[in-house]
Design a protein around this motif. Structure first.
Motif, PDB file in Angstrom:
ATOM      1  N   ARG A   1      43.273  47.251  45.152  1.00 38.09           N
ATOM      2  CA  ARG A   1      42.349  46.134  45.357  1.00 38.09           C
ATOM      3  C   ARG A   1      42.767  44.929  44.550  1.00 38.09           C
ATOM      4  NH1 ARG A   1      36.401  47.955  44.903  1.00 38.09           N
ATOM      5  NH2 ARG A   1      36.736  48.404  47.106  1.00 38.09           N
ATOM      6  N   LEU A   2      43.042  45.123  43.245  1.00 35.91           N
ATOM      7  CA  LEU A   2      43.443  43.994  42.402  1.00 35.91           C
ATOM      8  C   LEU A   2      43.882  44.508  41.043  1.00 35.91           C
ATOM      9  CD1 LEU A   2      40.995  43.171  40.064  1.00 35.91           C
ATOM     10  CD2 LEU A   2      39.782  42.820  42.212  1.00 35.91           C
ATOM     11  N   TYR A   3      44.529  43.618  40.282  1.00 34.24           N
ATOM     12  CA  TYR A   3      44.867  43.893  38.886  1.00 34.24           C
ATOM     13  C   TYR A   3      44.312  42.762  38.043  1.00 34.24           C
ATOM     14  CZ  TYR A   3      47.451  44.384  34.521  1.00 34.24           C
ATOM     15  OH  TYR A   3      47.767  44.507  33.198  1.00 34.24           O
ATOM     16  N   ASP A   4      43.498  43.122  37.049  1.00 33.49           N
ATOM     17  CA  ASP A   4      42.862  42.162  36.145  1.00 33.49           C
ATOM     18  C   ASP A   4      43.714  42.035  34.890  1.00 33.49           C
ATOM     19  OD1 ASP A   4      41.294  41.059  34.037  1.00 33.49           O
ATOM     20  OD2 ASP A   4      39.454  41.624  35.052  1.00 33.49           O
ATOM     21  N   THR A   5      44.332  40.854  34.692  1.00 33.28           N
ATOM     22  CA  THR A   5      45.242  40.672  33.557  1.00 33.28           C
ATOM     23  C   THR A   5      44.518  40.576  32.228  1.00 33.28           C
ATOM     24  OG1 THR A   5      45.238  38.258  33.829  1.00 33.28           O
ATOM     25  CG2 THR A   5      46.932  39.491  35.007  1.00 33.28           C
ATOM     26  N   SER A   6      43.231  40.217  32.222  1.00 33.87           N
ATOM     27  CA  SER A   6      42.519  40.066  30.953  1.00 33.87           C
ATOM     28  C   SER A   6      42.202  41.419  30.328  1.00 33.87           C
ATOM     29  CB  SER A   6      41.229  39.265  31.140  1.00 33.87           C
ATOM     30  OG  SER A   6      40.294  39.952  31.957  1.00 33.87           O
ATOM     31  N   ALA A   7      41.740  42.362  31.140  1.00 35.34           N
ATOM     32  CA  ALA A   7      41.373  43.689  30.636  1.00 35.34           C
ATOM     33  C   ALA A   7      42.435  44.739  30.954  1.00 35.34           C
ATOM     34  CB  ALA A   7      40.042  44.126  31.239  1.00 35.34           C
TER      35      ALA A   7
ATOM     36  N   VAL B   1      43.266  46.120  33.858  1.00 36.09           N
ATOM     37  CA  VAL B   1      42.667  47.155  34.698  1.00 36.09           C
ATOM     38  C   VAL B   1      43.183  47.012  36.128  1.00 36.09           C
ATOM     39  CG1 VAL B   1      40.535  48.083  35.674  1.00 36.09           C
ATOM     40  CG2 VAL B   1      40.591  47.333  33.286  1.00 36.09           C
ATOM     41  N   LEU B   2      43.695  48.115  36.676  1.00 33.49           N
ATOM     42  CA  LEU B   2      44.121  48.167  38.068  1.00 33.49           C
ATOM     43  C   LEU B   2      43.005  48.830  38.880  1.00 33.49           C
ATOM     44  CD1 LEU B   2      46.866  47.816  39.894  1.00 33.49           C
ATOM     45  CD2 LEU B   2      46.730  50.319  39.884  1.00 33.49           C
ATOM     46  N   TYR B   3      42.509  48.113  39.885  1.00 30.47           N
ATOM     47  CA  TYR B   3      41.439  48.631  40.738  1.00 30.47           C
ATOM     48  C   TYR B   3      42.033  49.154  42.044  1.00 30.47           C
ATOM     49  CZ  TYR B   3      38.148  46.038  37.749  1.00 30.47           C
ATOM     50  OH  TYR B   3      37.417  45.563  36.693  1.00 30.47           O
ATOM     51  N   LEU B   4      41.722  50.389  42.365  1.00 25.98           N
ATOM     52  CA  LEU B   4      42.105  50.967  43.647  1.00 25.98           C
ATOM     53  C   LEU B   4      40.995  50.722  44.666  1.00 25.98           C
ATOM     54  CD1 LEU B   4      43.498  54.353  42.288  1.00 25.98           C
ATOM     55  CD2 LEU B   4      44.814  52.312  42.898  1.00 25.98           C
ATOM     56  N   ASN B   5      41.329  50.828  45.937  1.00 24.27           N
ATOM     57  CA  ASN B   5      40.362  50.533  46.988  1.00 24.27           C
ATOM     58  C   ASN B   5      39.316  51.618  47.170  1.00 24.27           C
ATOM     59  OD1 ASN B   5      40.727  47.926  48.092  1.00 24.27           O
ATOM     60  ND2 ASN B   5      42.648  48.586  49.029  1.00 24.27           N
ATOM     61  N   LYS B   6      39.558  52.787  46.589  1.00 19.75           N
ATOM     62  CA  LYS B   6      38.578  53.867  46.641  1.00 19.75           C
ATOM     63  C   LYS B   6      38.835  54.810  45.475  1.00 19.75           C
ATOM     64  CE  LYS B   6      41.269  56.928  49.660  1.00 19.75           C
ATOM     65  NZ  LYS B   6      41.290  57.725  50.920  1.00 19.75           N
ATOM     66  N   SER B   7      37.902  55.728  45.246  1.00 19.34           N
ATOM     67  CA  SER B   7      38.073  56.723  44.188  1.00 19.34           C
ATOM     68  C   SER B   7      38.987  57.852  44.665  1.00 19.34           C
ATOM     69  CB  SER B   7      36.719  57.305  43.783  1.00 19.34           C
ATOM     70  OG  SER B   7      35.939  56.355  43.102  1.00 19.34           O
ATOM     71  N   TYR B   8      39.808  58.348  43.757  1.00 17.88           N
ATOM     72  CA  TYR B   8      40.695  59.469  44.044  1.00 17.88           C
ATOM     73  C   TYR B   8      40.348  60.591  43.071  1.00 17.88           C
ATOM     74  CZ  TYR B   8      43.495  56.322  46.923  1.00 17.88           C
ATOM     75  OH  TYR B   8      43.917  55.453  47.898  1.00 17.88           O
TER      76      TYR B   8
ATOM     77  N   LEU C   1      37.938  54.544  32.239  1.00 18.36           N
ATOM     78  CA  LEU C   1      37.063  53.916  33.224  1.00 18.36           C
ATOM     79  C   LEU C   1      36.687  54.952  34.283  1.00 18.36           C
ATOM     80  CD1 LEU C   1      38.698  50.392  33.618  1.00 18.36           C
ATOM     81  CD2 LEU C   1      36.802  51.070  32.180  1.00 18.36           C
ATOM     82  N   GLN C   2      37.252  54.812  35.471  1.00 20.09           N
ATOM     83  CA  GLN C   2      36.908  55.679  36.578  1.00 20.09           C
ATOM     84  C   GLN C   2      38.166  56.013  37.359  1.00 20.09           C
ATOM     85  OE1 GLN C   2      34.103  57.071  37.557  1.00 20.09           O
ATOM     86  NE2 GLN C   2      32.317  55.829  37.059  1.00 20.09           N
ATOM     87  N   SER C   3      38.023  56.896  38.359  1.00 16.90           N
ATOM     88  CA  SER C   3      39.187  57.271  39.161  1.00 16.90           C
ATOM     89  C   SER C   3      39.494  56.242  40.240  1.00 16.90           C
ATOM     90  CB  SER C   3      38.961  58.642  39.809  1.00 16.90           C
ATOM     91  OG  SER C   3      37.754  58.651  40.542  1.00 16.90           O
ATOM     92  N   PHE C   4      38.849  55.083  40.177  1.00 20.21           N
ATOM     93  CA  PHE C   4      39.226  53.963  41.049  1.00 20.21           C
ATOM     94  C   PHE C   4      39.659  52.754  40.219  1.00 20.21           C
ATOM     95  CE2 PHE C   4      34.832  53.121  40.005  1.00 20.21           C
ATOM     96  CZ  PHE C   4      34.800  51.757  39.796  1.00 20.21           C
ATOM     97  N   ALA C   5      39.556  52.863  38.892  1.00 16.62           N
ATOM     98  CA  ALA C   5      39.906  51.745  38.013  1.00 16.62           C
ATOM     99  C   ALA C   5      40.691  52.289  36.832  1.00 16.62           C
ATOM    100  CB  ALA C   5      38.646  51.020  37.537  1.00 16.62           C
ATOM    101  N   LEU C   6      41.984  52.059  36.806  1.00 16.56           N
ATOM    102  CA  LEU C   6      42.866  52.604  35.785  1.00 16.56           C
ATOM    103  C   LEU C   6      43.162  51.539  34.743  1.00 16.56           C
ATOM    104  CD1 LEU C   6      45.360  54.501  38.115  1.00 16.56           C
ATOM    105  CD2 LEU C   6      43.312  55.395  36.992  1.00 16.56           C
ATOM    106  N   LYS C   7      42.806  51.839  33.507  1.00 18.91           N
ATOM    107  CA  LYS C   7      43.002  50.873  32.431  1.00 18.91           C
ATOM    108  C   LYS C   7      44.333  51.112  31.739  1.00 18.91           C
ATOM    109  CE  LYS C   7      40.927  48.998  28.201  1.00 18.91           C
ATOM    110  NZ  LYS C   7      41.231  47.617  28.603  1.00 18.91           N
TER     111      LYS C   7
END
Length: 283
Positions: A40-46, A48-55, A101-107
């Motif tokens: 979905r996106l990568y947030d450079t401040s934190a 965090v890589l966001y996936l489009n769904k949970s795995y 975080l979660q299985s859809f957001a990898l820090k």
């Protein structure tokens, strides 16, 4: 004829080894491969890589490696690091057991001092940018520290540097105790002695239940919008005049937010954290 077959087989082996991953693959975790459409996106401040769904399979990972690929070439790689490990890993890591975080957001994290150059290296950012996955998250600026008698006041400005509206934890809505639950808060180091002269002394207040969250805690910042945050502390002993390093952990929500809760209307709940680290003079 036999020699010709040998040459053909040799070439096939070479080509197969060179094409270990599909050229569309941008992330490999164990035997899992993720394409651009999975991200979905990568947030450079934190970081965090966001996936489009949970795995759910990601929840089973304790150790192992991850690699970001740009047309088959590695641009960033690291390892999964469970909390029970006593050694300090080098390079990029993703905390596991459980995830930060979660299985859809990898820090992405690192113990390296220069965190931004390690995690936001040019090759990795180029990969994310070329696929329109790059987001800037939040920024912290204009930090001011004042000491007057037994009172210390820290203020700073939080700006939404992203192209989307963000929902951030607001201490004016949570109150200081609940806000303190999400962060280690303020620490001040004496640069002359490299010692801690102040640690955040606001008593934290846990949410009920402990893994809950509420929209009532959050404020929305539209792209480019800023908000000033101010924290007041009581001092038993005031720091002497001198040069200090001020560190404050600005928190977002984390494991509390499920993938289907990430977006509230058009605004995204900002996950992760940003560390304010600034040299300041106390008069």
């Amino acid at each position: 004829m036999r020699y010709f077959k040998f040459v053909v087989l040799t070439l096939l082996v070479i080509l197969t080894s060179c094409e270990k991953y599909n050229r569309d693959t941008v992330l490999v975790i164990g035997n899992m491969e993720f394409n651009v459409s999975d991200i979905r996106l990568y947030d450079t401040s934190a970081h965090v890589l966001y996936l489009n769904k949970s795995y759910n399979k990601l929840n089973d990972i304790e150790t192992g490696t991850f690699t970001f690929l740009d047309e088959g070439e590695s641009v960033l790689s690291g390892s999964f690091c469970p909390g029970y490990m006593s050694s300090i890993p080098t390079g990029p890591i993703i905390s596991s057991c459980p995830f930060a975080l979660q299985s859809f957001a990898l820090k992405l994290e690192t113990w390296d001092r220069d965190k931004r150059s390690t995690l936001n290296n040019a090759g990795f950012l180029s990969l994310m940018s070329r696929h329109n996955l790059l987001h800037s998250g939040v920024g912290i600026s204009d930090a001011i520290l004042n000491v007057s008698g037994s009172e210390l006041v820290l203020s700073f400005t939080v700006t939404n540097a992203d192209q989307a509206s963000l929902l951030i934890i607001d201490p004016e809505k949570t109150g200081p105790g609940l806000y303190r639950y999400f962060t280690n808060g303020l620490t001040i180091y004496d640069l002359a002695t490299n010692s801690v002269v102040f640690e955040d002394n606001i008593q934290h207040e846990a949410p009920v239940p402990w893994d809950s969250w509420s929209m009532n805690w959050l404020s929305e910042l539209k792209p480019g919008e800023s908000k000033v945050f101010t924290f007041t502390y009581n001092l038993s002993i005031a720091p002497a005049p001198g040069e200090y390093e001020v560190v404050f952990g600005f928190p977002g929500l984390s494991y509390q937010v499920a993938e289907e809760e990430l977006y509230q209307g058009s605004a995204r709940i900002w996950l992760g954290d940003v560390i304010l680290r600034q040299r300041m003079t106390i008069q």
